[in-house]
Design an enzyme around this catalytic site. Structure first.
Site, PDB file in Angstrom:
ATOM      1  N   HIS A  52     -15.437  11.689 -11.092  1.00 44.48           N
ATOM      2  CA  HIS A  52     -15.470  11.138  -9.755  1.00 44.48           C
ATOM      3  C   HIS A  52     -16.272   9.839  -9.736  1.00 44.48           C
ATOM      4  O   HIS A  52     -17.046   9.553 -10.653  1.00 44.48           O
ATOM      5  CB  HIS A  52     -16.095  12.135  -8.785  1.00 44.48           C
ATOM      6  CG  HIS A  52     -15.203  13.294  -8.472  1.00 44.48           C
ATOM      7  ND1 HIS A  52     -15.564  14.308  -7.617  1.00 44.48           N
ATOM      8  CD2 HIS A  52     -13.947  13.607  -8.882  1.00 44.48           C
ATOM      9  CE1 HIS A  52     -14.597  15.188  -7.515  1.00 44.48           C
ATOM     10  NE2 HIS A  52     -13.598  14.790  -8.285  1.00 44.48           N
ATOM     11  N   GLU A  54     -18.819   8.893  -7.870  1.00 44.11           N
ATOM     12  CA  GLU A  54     -20.284   9.052  -7.830  1.00 44.11           C
ATOM     13  C   GLU A  54     -20.841   9.392  -9.209  1.00 44.11           C
ATOM     14  O   GLU A  54     -21.902   8.897  -9.594  1.00 44.11           O
ATOM     15  CB  GLU A  54     -20.671  10.167  -6.848  1.00 44.11           C
ATOM     16  CG  GLU A  54     -20.111   9.987  -5.443  1.00 44.11           C
ATOM     17  CD  GLU A  54     -18.816  10.741  -5.244  1.00 44.11           C
ATOM     18  OE1 GLU A  54     -18.726  11.473  -4.248  1.00 44.11           O
ATOM     19  OE2 GLU A  54     -17.898  10.605  -6.087  1.00 44.11           O
ATOM     20  N   CYS A  77     -18.344  15.503  -3.070  1.00 45.14           N
ATOM     21  CA  CYS A  77     -17.791  16.856  -3.041  1.00 45.14           C
ATOM     22  C   CYS A  77     -18.897  17.898  -3.183  1.00 45.14           C
ATOM     23  O   CYS A  77     -19.924  17.674  -3.818  1.00 45.14           O
ATOM     24  CB  CYS A  77     -16.754  17.032  -4.147  1.00 45.14           C
ATOM     25  SG  CYS A  77     -17.400  16.872  -5.820  1.00 45.14           S
ATOM     26  N   SER A 170      22.380  -7.748   1.194  1.00 44.68           N
ATOM     27  CA  SER A 170      21.058  -8.210   1.630  1.00 44.68           C
ATOM     28  C   SER A 170      20.158  -8.648   0.480  1.00 44.68           C
ATOM     29  O   SER A 170      18.987  -8.920   0.696  1.00 44.68           O
ATOM     30  CB  SER A 170      20.346  -7.079   2.392  1.00 44.68           C
ATOM     31  OG  SER A 170      20.143  -5.961   1.547  1.00 44.68           O
ATOM     32  N   TRP A 172      17.820 -10.224  -2.163  1.00 43.49           N
ATOM     33  CA  TRP A 172      16.991 -11.430  -2.255  1.00 43.49           C
ATOM     34  C   TRP A 172      16.911 -12.221  -0.956  1.00 43.49           C
ATOM     35  O   TRP A 172      17.110 -13.433  -0.928  1.00 43.49           O
ATOM     36  CB  TRP A 172      17.481 -12.346  -3.367  1.00 43.49           C
ATOM     37  CG  TRP A 172      17.685 -11.721  -4.707  1.00 43.49           C
ATOM     38  CD1 TRP A 172      18.717 -11.949  -5.565  1.00 43.49           C
ATOM     39  CD2 TRP A 172      16.839 -10.781  -5.385  1.00 43.49           C
ATOM     40  NE1 TRP A 172      18.575 -11.210  -6.720  1.00 43.49           N
ATOM     41  CE2 TRP A 172      17.432 -10.488  -6.628  1.00 43.49           C
ATOM     42  CE3 TRP A 172      15.646 -10.146  -5.051  1.00 43.49           C
ATOM     43  CZ2 TRP A 172      16.871  -9.591  -7.539  1.00 43.49           C
ATOM     44  CZ3 TRP A 172      15.084  -9.242  -5.959  1.00 43.49           C
ATOM     45  CH2 TRP A 172      15.689  -8.989  -7.175  1.00 43.49           C
ATOM     46  N   THR A 198      21.906   3.034   0.629  1.00 42.55           N
ATOM     47  CA  THR A 198      21.275   2.020  -0.212  1.00 42.55           C
ATOM     48  C   THR A 198      21.406   2.385  -1.685  1.00 42.55           C
ATOM     49  O   THR A 198      21.680   1.538  -2.532  1.00 42.55           O
ATOM     50  CB  THR A 198      19.794   1.868   0.163  1.00 42.55           C
ATOM     51  OG1 THR A 198      19.693   1.387   1.503  1.00 42.55           O
ATOM     52  CG2 THR A 198      19.087   0.888  -0.762  1.00 42.55           C
ATOM     53  N   LEU A 206      13.887   0.574  -8.162  1.00 47.84           N
ATOM     54  CA  LEU A 206      12.647   0.981  -7.484  1.00 47.84           C
ATOM     55  C   LEU A 206      11.474   1.119  -8.442  1.00 47.84           C
ATOM     56  O   LEU A 206      10.569   1.920  -8.224  1.00 47.84           O
ATOM     57  CB  LEU A 206      12.847   2.304  -6.718  1.00 47.84           C
ATOM     58  CG  LEU A 206      13.933   2.320  -5.641  1.00 47.84           C
ATOM     59  CD1 LEU A 206      13.874   3.629  -4.859  1.00 47.84           C
ATOM     60  CD2 LEU A 206      13.799   1.139  -4.698  1.00 47.84           C
ATOM     61  N   ARG A 209       7.778  -4.153 -11.483  1.00 42.76           N
ATOM     62  CA  ARG A 209       8.067  -5.193 -12.467  1.00 42.76           C
ATOM     63  C   ARG A 209       6.990  -6.269 -12.462  1.00 42.76           C
ATOM     64  O   ARG A 209       7.270  -7.464 -12.398  1.00 42.76           O
ATOM     65  CB  ARG A 209       9.450  -5.797 -12.183  1.00 42.76           C
ATOM     66  CG  ARG A 209      10.605  -4.971 -12.738  1.00 42.76           C
ATOM     67  CD  ARG A 209      11.924  -5.296 -12.088  1.00 42.76           C
ATOM     68  NE  ARG A 209      12.230  -4.397 -10.974  1.00 42.76           N
ATOM     69  CZ  ARG A 209      13.179  -4.614 -10.091  1.00 42.76           C
ATOM     70  NH1 ARG A 209      13.907  -5.705 -10.153  1.00 42.76           N
ATOM     71  NH2 ARG A 209      13.391  -3.737  -9.126  1.00 42.76           N
ATOM     72  N   GLU A 252      11.518   2.139   1.590  1.00 40.35           N
ATOM     73  CA  GLU A 252      12.149   0.829   1.416  1.00 40.35           C
ATOM     74  C   GLU A 252      13.603   0.835   1.868  1.00 40.35           C
ATOM     75  O   GLU A 252      14.366  -0.043   1.507  1.00 40.35           O
ATOM     76  CB  GLU A 252      12.070   0.383  -0.049  1.00 40.35           C
ATOM     77  CG  GLU A 252      10.724  -0.171  -0.465  1.00 40.35           C
ATOM     78  CD  GLU A 252      10.821  -1.037  -1.708  1.00 40.35           C
ATOM     79  OE1 GLU A 252      11.934  -1.424  -2.090  1.00 40.35           O
ATOM     80  OE2 GLU A 252       9.768  -1.333  -2.288  1.00 40.35           O
TER      81      GLU A 252
END
Length: 319
Positions: A52, A54, A77, A170, A172, A198, A206, A209, A252
């Site tokens: 963690h 901390e 925690c 659609s 670019w 889509t 997806l 890059r 998206e």
């Protein structure tokens, strides 16, 4: 909370950004141990959730932590895990003078108990309820309080408000800088979702890059009542996001998916990448050609020739 405390917490929240999303299944937390304006130790949740933040910061500070202040974005925690002791106990044993905590942890295993242990150890604790820390922990808070991921809806649209031409094309709309920023958002997400249309028409990858971040490509989801192709997970409805083991979901999809999630009240944050070009006619980003009510502009910046607008819904905190 003093201005110096707020600045230290903001610095800790910046460190927490390095942990997202690799810290899963634990939240991305940042911590700093400081004294007289000097950083003695710093840390952020490591990949896989341990160590963690901390524990890292206190280990770096060592004996110098005695009499110092711990700044941490989330309450330490109070439960011991298989891979280490509770951070509240580590901090209590370090001899700290103060602890400034950004947000109380809603996890019932901690939920105030970490603060209680610190105070029992003689540490002066300040709970800041800091908005910057809340924003950096948006996914953890949404998961704990609303039983779902923090959902960001990303749309690329023309200057006149269209996400695609009438035929659905659609690709670019925006330039390279805006697309690189969108890939950064992918790298910060646990999962990414598009609609079935889509997926069929665009066959999107997806992935991420950006050099050095390729391995942070999120899990791929498709909104469909049918079967998902190999490498994808199907969600039958927006409400099905509650079943996801994820803190941050990036949506998206096109206008139909956007409308479905907005209508269900499941979007916390909007990213609108506005291009300079106009279509004149096409598929509008929003029903009635206008952003729904209940949103406020949180950020606006230029990305090359494009403009990014970040909107936050109601009381939601941006990530």
């Amino acid at each position: 909370m003093s201005d110096p405390d707020a600045r230290w917490l903001a610095a800790a929240a910046s460190l927490a950004e390095r942990a997202r999303p690799l810290s899963r299944p634990n939240p991305a937390v940042g911590a700093i141990v400081a004294n007289d304006g000097i950083v003695l130790g710093r840390g952020w949740t490591q990949p896989g959730g341990r160590p963690h933040a901390e524990a890292m910061a206190l280990a770096q500070a060592g004996g110098e932590a005695r009499g110092a202040t711990l700044y941490v974005t989330l309450e330490p925690c109070a439960h011991r895990g298989e891979r280490g002791p509770a951070c509240a106990d580590l901090a209590g044993d370090a001899g700290l003078a103060r602890a400034v905590i950004g947000v109380e942890d809603p996890d019932p295993r901690t939920a105030g108990q970490g603060i209680g242990r610190l105070r029992s150890a003689g540490v002066d604790v300040a709970l800041a309820d800091d908005p910057t820390c809340r924003a950096s922990l948006a996914g953890h808070l949404a998961r704990a309080r609303e039983k779902r991921p923090f959902v960001t809806l990303k749309l690329a649209l023309t200057a006149d408000g269209f996400v695609a031409r009438k035929d659905g094309s659609s690709k670019w709309i925006t330039g390279e800088i805006a697309r690189a920023h969108a890939h950064r958002e992918r790298a910060r997400s646990d999962a990414i979702l598009v609609g079935g249309r889509t997926l069929r028409i665009d066959q999107p990858r997806l992935d991420v890059r950006l050099p050095g971040l390729e391995e942070r490509s999120p899990r791929r989801l498709v909104l469909t009542k049918g079967a998902a192709p190999e490498g994808w997970q199907a969600l039958a409805s927006p409400e099905a996001v509650r079943e996801l083991d994820a803190r941050y979901l990036l949506v998206e999809g096109g206008a139909d998916v956007a409308d479905a999630f907005l209508s269900a009240g499941l979007v916390d944050r909007l990213l609108l990448y506005r291009a300079a070009a106009e279509f004149g006619d096409g598929i509008p980003a929003f029903r009635n050609r206008a952003l729904p009510a209940g949103w406020h502009l949180d950020d606006r910046r230029c990305l090359g020739s494009d403009t990014l607008e970040v909107y936050i819904r109601g009381e939601a905190q941006g990530a």
